[in-house]
Every structure is written in C-alpha cells, then in structure tokens.
Scaffold this active site. Structure first.
Site, short mmCIF file in Angstrom:
data_model
loop_
_atom_site.label_atom_id
_atom_site.label_comp_id
_atom_site.label_asym_id
_atom_site.label_seq_id
_atom_site.Cartn_x
_atom_site.Cartn_y
_atom_site.Cartn_z
CG HIS A 143 -5.15 8.20 3.35
ND1 HIS A 143 -4.14 8.65 2.52
CD2 HIS A 143 -5.61 7.19 2.76
CE1 HIS A 143 -4.11 8.05 1.35
NE2 HIS A 143 -5.15 6.80 1.59
N GLY A 144 -7.87 8.71 7.12
CA GLY A 144 -8.18 8.91 8.27
C GLY A 144 -9.66 9.17 8.51
CG ASN A 158 -6.66 0.85 -0.05
OD1 ASN A 158 -7.23 0.11 -1.04
ND2 ASN A 158 -5.41 0.82 0.24
CG ASP A 209 0.81 7.67 -3.82
OD1 ASP A 209 0.43 8.35 -4.73
OD2 ASP A 209 0.34 7.85 -2.66
CG ASP A 216 -1.96 1.11 1.21
OD1 ASP A 216 -2.27 1.62 0.10
OD2 ASP A 216 -2.38 1.54 2.25
CG HIS A 217 -0.52 4.97 -0.07
ND1 HIS A 217 -0.67 5.95 -0.88
CD2 HIS A 217 -1.60 4.46 0.50
CE1 HIS A 217 -1.90 6.02 -0.91
NE2 HIS A 217 -2.49 5.23 -0.18
CG HIS A 245 -6.26 4.80 -1.77
ND1 HIS A 245 -5.19 4.09 -1.16
CD2 HIS A 245 -6.45 4.15 -2.96
CE1 HIS A 245 -4.84 3.44 -1.94
NE2 HIS A 245 -5.36 3.28 -3.07
N GLY A 246 -9.48 5.93 1.48
CA GLY A 246 -9.54 6.94 2.34
C GLY A 246 -11.20 7.31 2.40
N GLY A 247 -11.85 6.18 2.42
CA GLY A 247 -13.66 6.49 2.61
C GLY A 247 -14.07 6.30 3.87
#
Length: 290
Positions: free
Chosen positions: A178-179, A230, A102, A80-81, A208-210
């Site tokens: 993210h977060g 993710n 990324d 990841d990333h 990403h980041g949902g």
C-alpha cells in the site's frame, strides 16, 4: 446500477478484465471516478475504508448509493479492509454490497474462522465477501495499512482457504504494498506465484497496493486472473498535488470549494481513466445488461 461484488467480478473473470476499485475518501474523489467510469463505460467498485467511513460519516454511503442507482454502469459499494466482524456488520447494515474482512495478520485457522463467520452473515442478505491470504506490504502513511515485510500467498493452501470459508474473492500477496514505494526501491510482482494461485483456485483474485508497480506487470497480472485492483494512493496524490498548487498560487482569496476542487477532480479523473484502460475495463459495462 447497484450490484454485488460477486456479480461484478463474475463477468470480469469471464471476460478477462479487472474491475477498478477506487477508494473514495471524499465526495470530490467519488464524483471524479464516477465521471471517469461513466465516460469509459466501465464497471466500478467504490471502496471505502473504515477510517474513511469514520471521517465521512455513515451518510456518505447514501450519496454513493444514489450515484449507483442513477448510473448507467454497474457499481458495487465495497468495504475495504474491514478489521473486525463488527465493522463488517455495520457496513452491511448501511447498504454496502461487498465487504472485505482482513484477518490476514492472524494465524491461518483464525483467519478462516472469522472469514467464515463474515460469510455466514453476509451471504444470506446478498452481500459478497473478500478475504486476504498472505500479507500486503505498507510503504508509509496509508489508511489501508499493511506490514513492513510481505508474506506471499501460498498457492498450496489458497483453495483450502476458499473451501473452508466460502469467500467470493481472494486478495493475494504477490509483492505489492500500500502506498508509493521510496525512489530507491524497485518493486516487482511475483507473477510466478500468481500463476500458481490462479491454477489452484476457482474464484476471482484481487490485487491491493500496486501503485508503484510497472504498468506492464499490472496489465500482465490482469491477463493471468486478477479481476479487481484497488486504487487509492494514485488518485489521492494527484488530487492533493493540484490542491497544493492552487493554494500556493498567491491568491489568498481563493476559498470556495467550487473554485478549489474542480481542477483537482480533473487530475483524479485523468488517472482513473488511465487505470480503467490499463485494467482492460473500457466498454465492459455492456456485458452486465441483457
């Protein structure tokens, strides 16, 4: 069954669901999400960020491979990333079956060049490649990082990027971060942008980041072409909250890991099952077996 990212997402694209990609930052998180996926008969991507890998050490990948090879559901091991070509090569050498490079923070042409270089190294050994176009936001203290201001993926250049790099999946920026968002922020996905990207491209799309976005928006995104989502903050927060509750219970004699962690893992598993259902991934493992 250990599979590549391309294999696991091709079926998701055909059957219109999203594969859950859980960030397994510990053996406890790994076992909890694997239990959930086995129970739900869902394919899964076990995502490991370079910072998580540094903490867990390379030997952790062997644990993931063991579970994958003894699992009744398709499992992909995903970097990841990945922030550099060197990180990606290291992951490939360890046995990851999917890697993300990324370079979304770099100028467009530089993003193309490094993504193309990663594809050239990964594809000959059967490893799939995810790249990112646009930028994912960052709400605070997460290993995934991000930027304070989202730059949306431009649908007009998405297929050009895919053609020039040969990547197998594309992480898109449509308003996630993210977060967990602060309470005074109401996040909203730009589903209109997602619709344009899906029409313009021919590979699986990644979200990403949902974590803080409403479930109905996430479910809608799945129907519109998102084939991998993710999950990191959601499973880690419930694990940590339950651990705090146990440690603050007043019993200072609690110290054994097999006493501290099982209830935390149960909370993680509950969230994982909720996400699997939300992504329409329940009972989708059957499509991977002849």
């Amino acid at each position: 069954m250990l599979v590549s990212g391309k294999e696991i997402m091709a079926v998701a694209k055909e059957k219109k669901f999203a594969v859950p990609a859980f960030n397994a930052g510990s053996g406890q998180l790994l076992n909890a999400v694997m239990e959930a996926c086995e129970e739900a008969k869902s394919p899964v991507m076990i995502a490991i960020h370079p910072d998580e890998l540094s903490f867990l050490t390379d030997s952790f990948v062997d644990q993931v491979k063991y579970l994958a090879n003894h699992s009744k559901v398709p499992v992909c091991i995903h970097l990841d990333h990945g922030a550099s070509y060197e990180q990606v090569i290291h992951a490939i050498q360890l046995g990851f079956t999917s890697v993300m490079i990324d370079a979304s923070h770099l100028p467009y042409e530089e993003n193309i060049e490094i993504s193309k270089k990663v594809v050239a190294a990964a594809h000959p050994v059967g490893v799939s490649v995810e790249a990112e176009l646009g930028t994912i936001g960052d709400t605070g203290n997460t290993v995934e990082g991000g930027v304070s201001e989202v730059i949306y993926t431009d649908p007009k250049v998405a297929q050009d990027f895919i053609d020039k790099t040969g990547v197998d999946s594309l992480a898109v920026a449509i308003g996630t971060a993210h977060g967990i968002y602060p309470k005074d922020v109401d996040p909203k996905l730009r589903l209109d942008i997602l619709e344009e990207i899906e029409k313009a491209t021919d590979i699986p799309l990644v979200l990403h980041g949902g974590s803080s976005n409403p479930d109905e928006e996430i479910a809608k995104a799945v129907t519109m072409g998102v084939n991998k989502i993710n999950i990191s903050s959601d499973i880690k927060i419930v694990f940590a909250n339950k651990l705090r509750e146990i440690l603050n219970s007043g019993n200072s004699e609690i110290r054994e890991p097999n006493v501290l962690f099982p209830d935390c893992m149960k909370e993680t598993k509950k969230v994982a099952l909720e996400k699997i259902k939300l992504f329409n991934s329940i009972d989708q493992a059957k499509h991977y077996f002849n």
